[in-house]
Write an enzyme that holds these catalytic residues in place. Sequence first.
Site, PDB file in Angstrom:
ATOM      1  N   HIS A  28     -29.720 -17.196  35.733  1.00 43.62           N
ATOM      2  CA  HIS A  28     -29.448 -16.648  36.750  1.00 43.62           C
ATOM      3  C   HIS A  28     -28.614 -15.491  37.575  1.00 43.62           C
ATOM      4  O   HIS A  28     -27.638 -15.630  36.962  1.00 43.62           O
ATOM      5  CB  HIS A  28     -29.476 -18.258  37.540  1.00 43.62           C
ATOM      6  N   ASN A  59     -25.278 -17.115  28.951  1.00 40.98           N
ATOM      7  CA  ASN A  59     -25.916 -17.644  29.579  1.00 40.98           C
ATOM      8  C   ASN A  59     -24.738 -19.425  29.298  1.00 40.98           C
ATOM      9  O   ASN A  59     -24.628 -19.666  31.176  1.00 40.98           O
ATOM     10  CB  ASN A  59     -27.358 -17.886  29.111  1.00 40.98           C
TER      11      ASN A  59
END
Length: 137
Positions: A28, A59
């Site tokens: 994201h 991430n």
Amino acid sequence: FRPDEDLPAGWYRASSTSYSGSGFDRGHLCPSADRTRTVEDNSATFLMTNIVPQAPRLNQQPWARLEEYCRTLVGQGNELYIISGGGGRGGGGANGSATTLDQGRITVPARCWKVVVVLPAGTNDANRVTGSTRIIA
């Protein structure tokens, strides 16, 4: 994770399976946990136009810790302006290096970046940015 149907006609729309088996996370740019006021706000973070290929180690570790730290700063009464993205071409994932995913339709960035401007809560934001404003990059 779903395609962004608001893209112009004829543009490629990445889907939830575009990253399947690639060794890259669907990272994201604007985290889901930052948009929890409404279901609609949170749902928008799962549009594939908000997603970038990220190495799982990035991430799930430093990127996630920075996102959590930013939420801590907000909880301390600050407002944050955050800009993030990817740059370059080619990065390493769990399955090794790649320059693209999904048959060449998604570029794997060489680097992911994020810039955070930290301001005490208030008004007239642009005028509150000074030489001593905290910037995290």
